[in-house]
Motif scaffolding. Structure first.
Motif, PDB file in Angstrom:
ATOM      1  N   GLY A 127       1.096  -1.071  -0.326  1.00  0.00           N
ATOM      2  CA  GLY A 127      -0.389  -0.215   0.105  1.00  0.00           C
ATOM      3  C   GLY A 127       0.397   1.328   0.139  1.00  0.00           C
ATOM      4  N   HIS A 149      -5.312  -1.161   1.475  1.00  0.00           N
ATOM      5  CA  HIS A 149      -5.685  -1.078   3.135  1.00  0.00           C
ATOM      6  C   HIS A 149      -7.060  -1.669   3.661  1.00  0.00           C
ATOM      7  CE1 HIS A 149      -2.581   2.554   2.810  1.00  0.00           C
ATOM      8  NE2 HIS A 149      -2.154   1.027   2.845  1.00  0.00           N
ATOM      9  N   THR A 152      -7.386  -5.468   2.524  1.00  0.00           N
ATOM     10  CA  THR A 152      -6.216  -6.447   2.975  1.00  0.00           C
ATOM     11  C   THR A 152      -6.649  -6.526   4.289  1.00  0.00           C
ATOM     12  OG1 THR A 152      -4.057  -5.163   2.016  1.00  0.00           O
ATOM     13  CG2 THR A 152      -3.908  -6.618   4.192  1.00  0.00           C
ATOM     14  N   ARG A 153      -7.444  -6.102   4.886  1.00  0.00           N
ATOM     15  CA  ARG A 153      -8.204  -6.656   6.086  1.00  0.00           C
ATOM     16  C   ARG A 153      -9.500  -6.832   5.830  1.00  0.00           C
ATOM     17  NH1 ARG A 153      -7.697  -1.084   6.817  1.00  0.00           N
ATOM     18  NH2 ARG A 153      -6.169  -0.502   7.645  1.00  0.00           N
ATOM     19  N   ASN A 167      -1.589  -8.912   4.732  1.00  0.00           N
ATOM     20  CA  ASN A 167      -0.936  -7.980   5.511  1.00  0.00           C
ATOM     21  C   ASN A 167      -0.521  -6.974   4.351  1.00  0.00           C
ATOM     22  OD1 ASN A 167      -1.184  -8.599   8.770  1.00  0.00           O
ATOM     23  ND2 ASN A 167      -0.319 -10.146   8.087  1.00  0.00           N
ATOM     24  N   ALA A 168      -0.268  -6.014   4.673  1.00  0.00           N
ATOM     25  CA  ALA A 168      -0.229  -5.013   3.791  1.00  0.00           C
ATOM     26  C   ALA A 168       0.736  -4.054   4.261  1.00  0.00           C
ATOM     27  CB  ALA A 168      -1.019  -4.193   3.957  1.00  0.00           C
ATOM     28  N   ALA A 170       2.946  -0.251   3.993  1.00  0.00           N
ATOM     29  CA  ALA A 170       2.723   1.761   3.906  1.00  0.00           C
ATOM     30  C   ALA A 170       3.606   2.056   4.194  1.00  0.00           C
ATOM     31  CB  ALA A 170       1.992   1.743   4.453  1.00  0.00           C
ATOM     32  N   ILE A 230      -1.529  -3.399   8.549  1.00  0.00           N
ATOM     33  CA  ILE A 230      -1.479  -2.752   7.892  1.00  0.00           C
ATOM     34  C   ILE A 230       0.242  -1.863   8.475  1.00  0.00           C
ATOM     35  CG2 ILE A 230      -1.348  -0.760   6.092  1.00  0.00           C
ATOM     36  CD1 ILE A 230      -3.559  -2.931   5.723  1.00  0.00           C
ATOM     37  N   THR A 232       2.908   0.584   8.566  1.00  0.00           N
ATOM     38  CA  THR A 232       3.764   1.822   7.611  1.00  0.00           C
ATOM     39  C   THR A 232       5.463   1.324   7.939  1.00  0.00           C
ATOM     40  OG1 THR A 232       3.658   2.573  10.710  1.00  0.00           O
ATOM     41  CG2 THR A 232       1.946   3.589   8.435  1.00  0.00           C
TER      42      THR A 232
END
Length: 244
Positions: A127, A149, A152-153, A167-168, A170, A230, A232
């Motif tokens: 993401g 995002h 993903t969830r 999962n992602a 960011a 997510i 970061t």
């Protein structure tokens, strides 16, 4: 480490930038890696595909399965960014951004699920911090990454019972070739580097390999109780408030 020995991974947009770093990391850890993008890849087994063509995406998955017989890791990394405000963006450009950045990952996951169900595989979506905040004139990009995002969830919730995790990551400012070329084109390169570093609490921009390290962790068995998250990767940029 050989966390992916005997496993097969597909990395979209794996020919350059963050995608290439991910592909290299997974291969270094034992995976058989395929990449998928518009052009040929001289480093990895690959599938050429136009991600704006929805009909091509099922063929990407089937090509990997035909060649390898299995799929354990899917990394949705390919994407595009167009600069325009909502008022100035055409509907065609808006739809292209959503098609490549959101619909393509949806379709790849859809076609990959039967195979990931067999291997109890993992999905990692790439993401952006722009799915959380937004830079000027990035309406379509920010919307598509926020959607990714959310997707993903949803995948994590719906398919955890199948043994599939999603999962992602960011990323923030990462020193890809594209970003480095952008910096090189600035009137005062050194001043730009200093200023872009200052917006990050760690004092610098990120490297593709740092994103790849997190992707590898999320794809590996050791993160088996992590899904629907997510993460970061931004040097703390999104945590810092601007001065009043």
């Amino acid at each position: 480490m050989t966390r992916f020995e005997g496993k097969t991974a597909l990395v979209t947009g794996g020919r350059s930038g963050i995608g290439r770093a991910i592909a290299l990391r997974l291969r270094d850890e034992g995976a058989r890696v395929f990449t998928a993008q518009r052009s040929e890849d001289t480093e990895f087994e690959h599938v050429c595909a136009d991600f704006s063509d929805s009909a091509a995406l099922a063929k990407v998955i089937s090509a990997v399965i035909t060649a390898s017989g299995r799929l354990d890791v899917l990394v949705n990394n390919a994407g595009l960014m167009q600069e325009a405000s909502v008022e100035d963006m055409t509907l065609e450009d808006w739809q292209r951004s959503l098609t490549v950045n959101l619909t393509a990952p949806f379709l790849l996951v859809k076609h990959a699920l039967p195979h990931l169900r067999v291997t109890k595989g993992t999905i990692v979506n790439v993401g952006s911090i722009e799915g959380i905040g937004c830079n000027p004139h990035h309406a379509a990009y920010a919307a598509s990454k926020a959607g990714l995002h959310g997707l993903t969830r949803a995948i994590a919730v719906d398919h955890g019972q199948d043994g599939i995790r999603c999962n992602a990551v960011a990323p923030g400012w990462i020193d890809t070739d594209l970003n480095l070329d952008f910096i090189s084109a600035q009137p005062d390169v050194e001043a730009f580097r200093r200023n872009i570093g200052k917006i990050h609490p760690v004092g610098r921009t990120g490297a593709p390999k740092e994103v790849a390290a997190l992707v590898a962790f999320l794809a590996a068995e050791e993160s088996g109780f992590i899904t629907g998250q997510i993460y970061t990767v931004d040097g703390g940029r999104m945590s810092r408030l601007s001065l009043p």
